[in-house]
Design a protein around this motif. Structure first.
Motif, short mmCIF file in Angstrom:
data_model
loop_
_atom_site.label_atom_id
_atom_site.label_comp_id
_atom_site.label_asym_id
_atom_site.label_seq_id
_atom_site.Cartn_x
_atom_site.Cartn_y
_atom_site.Cartn_z
N ILE A 1 99.61 -36.55 -115.27
CA ILE A 1 98.35 -36.38 -116.35
C ILE A 1 98.37 -35.54 -116.68
O ILE A 1 98.30 -35.04 -118.37
CB ILE A 1 96.74 -37.23 -115.63
CG1 ILE A 1 96.07 -39.07 -115.54
CG2 ILE A 1 95.82 -36.61 -116.64
CD1 ILE A 1 95.69 -38.71 -114.72
N SER A 2 98.80 -34.34 -115.67
CA SER A 2 99.08 -33.17 -116.18
C SER A 2 99.63 -33.24 -117.55
O SER A 2 100.19 -32.36 -118.61
CB SER A 2 99.35 -31.99 -115.30
OG SER A 2 99.42 -30.98 -115.17
N SER A 3 101.25 -33.69 -117.24
CA SER A 3 102.16 -33.58 -117.96
C SER A 3 101.73 -34.31 -119.33
O SER A 3 101.69 -33.94 -120.62
CB SER A 3 103.63 -34.55 -117.96
OG SER A 3 104.74 -34.54 -118.08
N ASP A 4 100.79 -35.50 -119.54
CA ASP A 4 100.59 -36.37 -120.54
C ASP A 4 99.74 -35.11 -120.94
O ASP A 4 100.12 -35.28 -122.28
CB ASP A 4 99.44 -37.26 -120.07
CG ASP A 4 100.88 -38.29 -120.19
OD1 ASP A 4 101.99 -38.06 -120.07
OD2 ASP A 4 100.55 -39.53 -119.38
N PHE A 5 98.63 -34.50 -120.56
CA PHE A 5 98.10 -33.49 -121.01
C PHE A 5 98.20 -32.37 -121.83
O PHE A 5 98.11 -32.16 -122.75
CB PHE A 5 96.72 -32.95 -120.27
CG PHE A 5 95.50 -31.89 -121.55
CD1 PHE A 5 95.07 -32.71 -121.53
CD2 PHE A 5 95.45 -30.70 -120.87
CE1 PHE A 5 93.92 -31.77 -122.62
CE2 PHE A 5 94.53 -30.48 -121.06
CZ PHE A 5 93.55 -30.84 -122.23
N GLU A 6 98.97 -31.53 -121.34
CA GLU A 6 100.91 -30.47 -121.62
C GLU A 6 101.35 -31.10 -123.23
O GLU A 6 100.66 -30.44 -124.04
CB GLU A 6 101.41 -30.35 -120.67
CG GLU A 6 100.62 -29.31 -120.16
CD GLU A 6 101.58 -28.72 -118.57
OE1 GLU A 6 102.94 -29.44 -118.70
OE2 GLU A 6 101.51 -28.14 -118.15
N THR A 7 101.44 -32.01 -123.08
CA THR A 7 102.43 -32.71 -124.32
C THR A 7 101.46 -33.52 -125.30
O THR A 7 101.57 -33.20 -126.56
CB THR A 7 103.61 -34.18 -123.78
OG1 THR A 7 103.87 -34.35 -122.69
CG2 THR A 7 104.29 -34.90 -125.02
N PHE A 8 100.39 -33.43 -125.07
CA PHE A 8 99.17 -33.48 -126.26
C PHE A 8 98.66 -32.26 -126.79
O PHE A 8 98.78 -32.52 -128.32
CB PHE A 8 97.91 -34.11 -125.73
CG PHE A 8 96.60 -34.22 -126.13
CD1 PHE A 8 96.54 -36.15 -126.86
CD2 PHE A 8 95.02 -33.43 -126.31
CE1 PHE A 8 95.36 -35.53 -128.09
CE2 PHE A 8 94.43 -33.55 -126.84
CZ PHE A 8 94.06 -35.08 -127.98
N LEU A 9 98.57 -31.77 -125.99
CA LEU A 9 98.28 -30.48 -126.61
C LEU A 9 99.65 -29.66 -127.51
O LEU A 9 99.39 -29.17 -128.49
CB LEU A 9 98.20 -29.27 -124.37
CG LEU A 9 97.40 -28.67 -125.11
CD1 LEU A 9 96.71 -28.15 -124.33
CD2 LEU A 9 95.34 -29.25 -125.52
N LYS A 10 100.39 -29.77 -126.92
CA LYS A 10 101.79 -29.47 -127.79
C LYS A 10 101.84 -30.01 -129.46
O LYS A 10 101.69 -29.37 -129.93
CB LYS A 10 103.13 -29.60 -127.39
CG LYS A 10 103.87 -29.19 -126.19
CD LYS A 10 104.84 -28.87 -125.93
CE LYS A 10 104.33 -28.57 -124.22
NZ LYS A 10 106.73 -28.62 -123.60
N MET A 11 101.38 -31.33 -128.80
CA MET A 11 101.39 -32.18 -130.41
C MET A 11 100.31 -31.57 -131.39
O MET A 11 100.62 -31.65 -132.26
CB MET A 11 100.75 -33.69 -129.94
CG MET A 11 102.40 -34.35 -129.33
SD MET A 11 102.22 -36.18 -128.61
CE MET A 11 102.00 -37.05 -130.50
N LEU A 12 99.31 -31.67 -130.60
CA LEU A 12 98.28 -31.41 -131.73
C LEU A 12 98.19 -30.18 -131.88
O LEU A 12 97.60 -29.82 -133.30
CB LEU A 12 97.05 -31.31 -130.23
CG LEU A 12 95.13 -30.69 -131.39
CD1 LEU A 12 95.37 -31.49 -132.09
CD2 LEU A 12 94.20 -30.02 -130.17
N THR A 13 99.31 -28.14 -131.20
CA THR A 13 99.35 -27.71 -132.23
C THR A 13 100.26 -27.81 -132.94
O THR A 13 100.57 -27.41 -134.30
CB THR A 13 100.01 -26.40 -130.73
OG1 THR A 13 99.19 -26.32 -129.95
CG2 THR A 13 100.40 -25.48 -131.13
N VAL A 14 100.60 -28.48 -132.81
CA VAL A 14 102.23 -29.20 -134.47
C VAL A 14 101.31 -29.17 -135.16
O VAL A 14 101.73 -29.05 -136.31
CB VAL A 14 103.29 -30.14 -133.48
CG1 VAL A 14 104.19 -30.22 -134.58
CG2 VAL A 14 104.40 -29.57 -132.24
#
Length: 222
Positions: free
Chosen positions: A24-37
């Motif tokens: 879940i933590s990994s997915d959330f970090e990926t989500f934030l990166k995608m949101l930033t991009v």
């Protein structure tokens, strides 16, 4: 055939659920990166509404909470199931009373009839493991236990094996009720199948623990 009536008498560590928090933590970090991009590459002349970002964050947060809740419920279910099995394991070696097959191996089978109280006659039918009736005998209108010795009405000892019993209550020679008779059988194994706890009885008969109406020590039948 000899049937004897007697007064009725009745009597580790929990496995931890697997946690998905690292995923879940990994997915959330990926989500934030995608949101930033997404924010960096949006059209400056037509930027994404901040409310849309809030909706995306809220949606991901809701999914994360649901995953954690499901993991918690799964862990609780496994713990309860394990605890139930551990408790049922203490039943092994005891005799359970249930409406199922009794194993005749030369020793009497204890029957626990429950005839209609208004009946003036009660018959007990005996069936082999194929469902064929092999004997029928009259007994008292009583809930007292019966020791069935495996001898039919002709004086012949029936073959060893599994037998079931059915009681028919009569009033004025009319059959009013016809019900299975519970028997006492020793528990030799406890299994968990499909979320249910199954008791394996002497002779191989299987019954759900929810169908057991009484337990007793084997010495109670001696």
């Amino acid at each position: 055939m000899d049937v004897t009536q007697t007064p009725s008498t009745q009597s580790g560590s929990t496995p931890a659920a697997a946690s998905n928090r690292p995923e879940i933590s990994s997915d959330f970090e990926t989500f934030l990166k995608m949101l930033t991009v997404q924010m960096q590459n949006q059209d400056p002349l037509n930027p994404v509404d901040s409310a849309d970002y809030a909706v995306q964050l809220a949606t991901f947060s809701g999914v994360e909470q649901q995953v954690q809740t499901n993991d918690l419920l799964r862990g609780l279910t496994e713990a309860l199931s394990f605890g139930g099995m551990a408790q049922m394991a203490t039943w092994v070696g005891r005799e359970a009373r249930a409406a199922t097959f009794g194993n005749f191996d030369g020793d009497p089978i204890t029957l626990a009839p429950n005839p209609l109280s208004q009946a003036d006659k009660v018959l007990i039918a005996v069936y082999d493991d194929t469902g064929q009736e092999v004997d029928r005998f009259e007994t008292a209108v009583s809930a007292d236990l019966i020791e069935w010795d495996g001898v039919d009405s002709q004086g012949n000892t029936l073959p060893h094996g599994l037998y079931s019993f059915e009681e028919v209550s009569f009033i004025d020679d009319e059959a009013m009720t016809q019900d299975p008779v519970a028997v006492y059988s020793q528990i030799v194994e406890v299994r968990s199948e499909g979320g249910d706890t199954i008791l394996i009885l002497e002779g191989g008969a299987a019954v759900s623990s929810s169908q057991v109406s009484a337990l007793r020590d084997p010495t109670a039948s001696l």
